[in-house]
Design a protein around this motif. Sequence first.
Motif, PDB file in Angstrom:
ATOM      1  N   TYR A 165       0.837  -1.197   0.000  1.00 15.03           N
ATOM      2  CA  TYR A 165       0.000   0.000   0.000  1.00 15.03           C
ATOM      3  C   TYR A 165       0.876   1.252   0.000  1.00 15.03           C
ATOM      4  O   TYR A 165       1.951   1.260   0.574  1.00 15.03           O
ATOM      5  CB  TYR A 165      -0.871   0.048   1.259  1.00 15.03           C
ATOM      6  N   TYR A 190       0.329   5.247   1.194  1.00 15.57           N
ATOM      7  CA  TYR A 190      -0.497   6.233   1.868  1.00 15.57           C
ATOM      8  C   TYR A 190       0.219   7.581   1.841  1.00 15.57           C
ATOM      9  O   TYR A 190       1.445   7.645   1.770  1.00 15.57           O
ATOM     10  CB  TYR A 190      -0.715   5.878   3.341  1.00 15.57           C
ATOM     11  N   ARG A 208     -10.333  -2.610   8.727  1.00 15.54           N
ATOM     12  CA  ARG A 208     -10.196  -3.345   7.480  1.00 15.54           C
ATOM     13  C   ARG A 208     -11.408  -4.252   7.316  1.00 15.54           C
ATOM     14  O   ARG A 208     -11.764  -4.991   8.236  1.00 15.54           O
ATOM     15  CB  ARG A 208      -8.943  -4.208   7.473  1.00 15.54           C
ATOM     16  N   LYS A 244     -13.008  -7.498   5.917  1.00 11.61           N
ATOM     17  CA  LYS A 244     -12.480  -8.820   5.582  1.00 11.61           C
ATOM     18  C   LYS A 244     -12.748  -9.173   4.120  1.00 11.61           C
ATOM     19  O   LYS A 244     -12.118 -10.045   3.557  1.00 11.61           O
ATOM     20  CB  LYS A 244     -13.109  -9.882   6.496  1.00 11.61           C
ATOM     21  N   ASN A 269      -9.602  -5.198   0.471  1.00 13.11           N
ATOM     22  CA  ASN A 269      -8.175  -5.141   0.717  1.00 13.11           C
ATOM     23  C   ASN A 269      -7.725  -3.809   1.304  1.00 13.11           C
ATOM     24  O   ASN A 269      -6.547  -3.601   1.502  1.00 13.11           O
ATOM     25  CB  ASN A 269      -7.425  -5.376  -0.592  1.00 13.11           C
ATOM     26  N   GLN A 270      -8.658  -2.918   1.558  1.00 12.73           N
ATOM     27  CA  GLN A 270      -8.285  -1.578   1.982  1.00 12.73           C
ATOM     28  C   GLN A 270      -8.423  -1.412   3.485  1.00 12.73           C
ATOM     29  O   GLN A 270      -9.268  -2.028   4.129  1.00 12.73           O
ATOM     30  CB  GLN A 270      -9.156  -0.544   1.278  1.00 12.73           C
ATOM     31  N   PHE A 271      -7.564  -0.551   4.001  1.00  8.72           N
ATOM     32  CA  PHE A 271      -7.645  -0.110   5.384  1.00  8.72           C
ATOM     33  C   PHE A 271      -8.126   1.337   5.384  1.00  8.72           C
ATOM     34  O   PHE A 271      -7.772   2.115   4.518  1.00  8.72           O
ATOM     35  CB  PHE A 271      -6.278  -0.173   6.057  1.00  8.72           C
TER      36      PHE A 271
END
Lengths: 114, 114
Positions: free
Chosen positions: A33, A35, B95, B97, B100-102
């Motif tokens: 990722y 950010y 996140r 489940k 795929n992103q936070f």
Amino acid sequence: DAGITQSPRHKVTETGTPVTLRCHQTENHRYMYWYRQDPGHGLRLIHYSYGVKDTDKGEVSDGYSVSRSKTEDFLLTLESATSSQTSVYFCAISESRTEIYEQYFGPGTRLTVT
Amino acid sequence: AQKITQTQPGMFVQEKEAVTLDCTYDTSDQSYGLFWYKQPSSGEMIFLIYQGSYDEQNATEGRYSLNFQKARKSANLVISASQLGDSAMYFCAMRSKTGNQFYFGTGTSLTVIP
């Protein structure tokens, strides 16, 4: 500590120039990722990757592109840097083999666009 | 849409006292994970604690515990016996489940007073 490095750690560049930031991992994690962190905004996702050559956009992807040709490397490119892209950029990795999926972060790159 | 809200920009706590940092989240997913990260003044992001949406017990890691109230969609971080080294920014994250992103909150700056 997770093996994540970012290069460069600091960069000053001029408006309109291209810039590439590199994230390198030694953990063989699937997900990577990018950010950006700005005061008052926390961390905002730019792009992420879920495998070699598999990438997707995050919430602030305009003006950025990414590439992942190897599992260990994830590149972030600013095609034509603008002053609004002055920020601290963090790379993170995550792995779906564990239930938790926690992210581990690199040390960050401080980018200043003048 | 996924959203994390941290309403306390800054908090102060006396050394050796406990402190609670608030986090609320918004998601329509049934399965998700909640995380807290610490960012000291040196800039690195440190993973502290995780709570899964189906976990029946609150997560604990040493002096950190997560007060998870699913019906209220809150995931507050409790730090017991505060130490001077706890002074830092704290970020709540979520996140899904299925994705795929936070998603990160804007953070809370904690200052521990001697």
